[in-house]
Design a protein around this motif. Structure first.
Motif, PDB file in Angstrom:
ATOM      1  N   UNK A  28      -1.095 -16.735   5.233  1.00 11.70           N
ATOM      2  CA  UNK A  28      -2.115 -17.421   4.394  1.00 11.70           C
ATOM      3  C   UNK A  28      -3.088 -16.531   3.891  1.00 11.70           C
ATOM      4  N   UNK A  29      -3.638 -15.386   4.640  1.00 17.13           N
ATOM      5  CA  UNK A  29      -4.245 -14.380   3.905  1.00 17.13           C
ATOM      6  C   UNK A  29      -3.534 -13.727   2.978  1.00 17.13           C
ATOM      7  N   UNK A  30      -2.222 -13.139   2.789  1.00 17.50           N
ATOM      8  CA  UNK A  30      -1.493 -12.845   1.883  1.00 17.50           C
ATOM      9  C   UNK A  30      -1.449 -13.872   0.694  1.00 17.50           C
ATOM     10  N   UNK A  31      -1.201 -15.143   0.874  1.00 17.78           N
ATOM     11  CA  UNK A  31      -1.368 -15.968  -0.344  1.00 17.78           C
ATOM     12  C   UNK A  31      -2.802 -16.100  -1.098  1.00 17.78           C
ATOM     13  N   UNK A  32      -3.670 -16.087  -0.151  1.00 18.13           N
ATOM     14  CA  UNK A  32      -5.191 -16.369  -0.774  1.00 18.13           C
ATOM     15  C   UNK A  32      -5.814 -14.961  -1.281  1.00 18.13           C
ATOM     16  N   UNK A  33      -5.449 -13.865  -0.592  1.00 16.88           N
ATOM     17  CA  UNK A  33      -6.246 -12.808  -1.151  1.00 16.88           C
ATOM     18  C   UNK A  33      -5.065 -11.561  -1.606  1.00 16.88           C
ATOM     19  N   UNK A  34      -3.878 -11.699  -1.097  1.00 15.75           N
ATOM     20  CA  UNK A  34      -2.921 -10.864  -1.655  1.00 15.75           C
ATOM     21  C   UNK A  34      -2.630  -9.598  -0.875  1.00 15.75           C
ATOM     22  N   UNK A  44      -1.855  -4.279  -0.719  1.00 11.56           N
ATOM     23  CA  UNK A  44      -1.617  -5.361  -1.846  1.00 11.56           C
ATOM     24  C   UNK A  44      -1.207  -4.559  -2.976  1.00 11.56           C
ATOM     25  N   UNK A  45       0.169  -4.658  -3.440  1.00 11.02           N
ATOM     26  CA  UNK A  45       0.717  -4.014  -4.611  1.00 11.02           C
ATOM     27  C   UNK A  45       0.775  -2.688  -3.760  1.00 11.02           C
ATOM     28  N   UNK A  46       0.350  -1.600  -4.656  1.00 12.10           N
ATOM     29  CA  UNK A  46       0.665  -0.264  -4.357  1.00 12.10           C
ATOM     30  C   UNK A  46      -0.428   0.437  -3.581  1.00 12.10           C
ATOM     31  N   UNK A  47      -1.295  -0.425  -3.184  1.00 10.59           N
ATOM     32  CA  UNK A  47      -2.554   0.062  -2.682  1.00 10.59           C
ATOM     33  C   UNK A  47      -2.677  -0.381  -1.063  1.00 10.59           C
ATOM     34  N   UNK A  48      -2.892   0.736  -0.254  1.00  9.74           N
ATOM     35  CA  UNK A  48      -2.750   0.397   1.042  1.00  9.74           C
ATOM     36  C   UNK A  48      -4.220   1.111   1.835  1.00  9.74           C
ATOM     37  N   UNK A  49      -4.553   0.076   2.771  1.00  9.85           N
ATOM     38  CA  UNK A  49      -5.554   0.747   3.592  1.00  9.85           C
ATOM     39  C   UNK A  49      -5.081   0.853   4.884  1.00  9.85           C
ATOM     40  N   UNK A  50      -5.288   2.075   5.471  1.00 10.41           N
ATOM     41  CA  UNK A  50      -4.886   2.473   6.784  1.00 10.41           C
ATOM     42  C   UNK A  50      -5.571   1.549   7.807  1.00 10.41           C
ATOM     43  N   UNK A  51      -4.812   1.113   8.678  1.00 11.01           N
ATOM     44  CA  UNK A  51      -5.408   0.242   9.971  1.00 11.01           C
ATOM     45  C   UNK A  51      -5.359   1.311  11.197  1.00 11.01           C
ATOM     46  N   UNK A  52      -6.374   1.961  11.465  1.00 13.07           N
ATOM     47  CA  UNK A  52      -6.234   2.681  12.676  1.00 13.07           C
ATOM     48  C   UNK A  52      -6.244   2.177  14.037  1.00 13.07           C
ATOM     49  N   UNK A  53      -7.078   1.057  14.152  1.00 10.57           N
ATOM     50  CA  UNK A  53      -7.003   0.138  15.475  1.00 10.57           C
ATOM     51  C   UNK A  53      -6.405  -0.884  15.378  1.00 10.57           C
ATOM     52  N   UNK A  54      -5.031  -1.209  15.241  1.00 12.47           N
ATOM     53  CA  UNK A  54      -4.212  -2.352  14.827  1.00 12.47           C
ATOM     54  C   UNK A  54      -4.586  -3.294  15.899  1.00 12.47           C
TER      55      UNK A  54
END
Length: 134
Positions: A28-34, A44-54
């Protein structure tokens, strides 16, 4: 279900309240916010935000909404009783808007009840008087 408000858009997304937080459905997050959670991070597309504390983001098969908002750099207003969450604009987006010195578009009534939209007056000088009784 939770109503997620993102600017002018409203999305009904799957959500669970647990341990004082809200876990939302990743699809749902992907559908709503991408944004999609991948091995590289939130992408989102070619932009990635690293998630250090998964572990702080992924809980019980869902995404922790407060952590997601923080990773995106967006303020979050949350009313768990009403099952509504609102994402504000990121500081970078707000700064870019302020840099242009152009006010966001809005529509308001005059004293006679006629509606006026700011964009109808672009290129003209506009005096806006605001009053609040509180």
């Amino acid at each position: 279900m939770l109503t997620l408000i993102d600017g002018e858009r409203r999305h009904a997304i799957g959500a669970q309240l647990a341990n004082g937080g809200i876990q939302v459905d990743p699809a749902d997050v992907e559908a709503a916010l991408g944004w999609k959670l991948t091995r590289e991070g939130l992408c989102r597309g070619s932009i990635c935000i690293p998630v250090r504390d998964r572990a702080s983001l992924v809980r019980g098969g869902g995404l922790e909404l407060q952590t997601l908002a923080a990773l995106l750099g967006r303020p979050l207003a949350l009313d768990t009783g009403e099952r509504v969450a609102a994402l504000g604009e990121s500081a970078g987006d707000r700064a870019a808007s302020l840099h242009t010195l152009e006010a966001p578009d809005f529509t308001l009534p005059d004293l006679a009840g006629r509606m006026h939209t700011l964009s109808d007056h672009r290129g003209k000088k506009v005096l806006l008087i605001a009053y609040a009784s509180w």
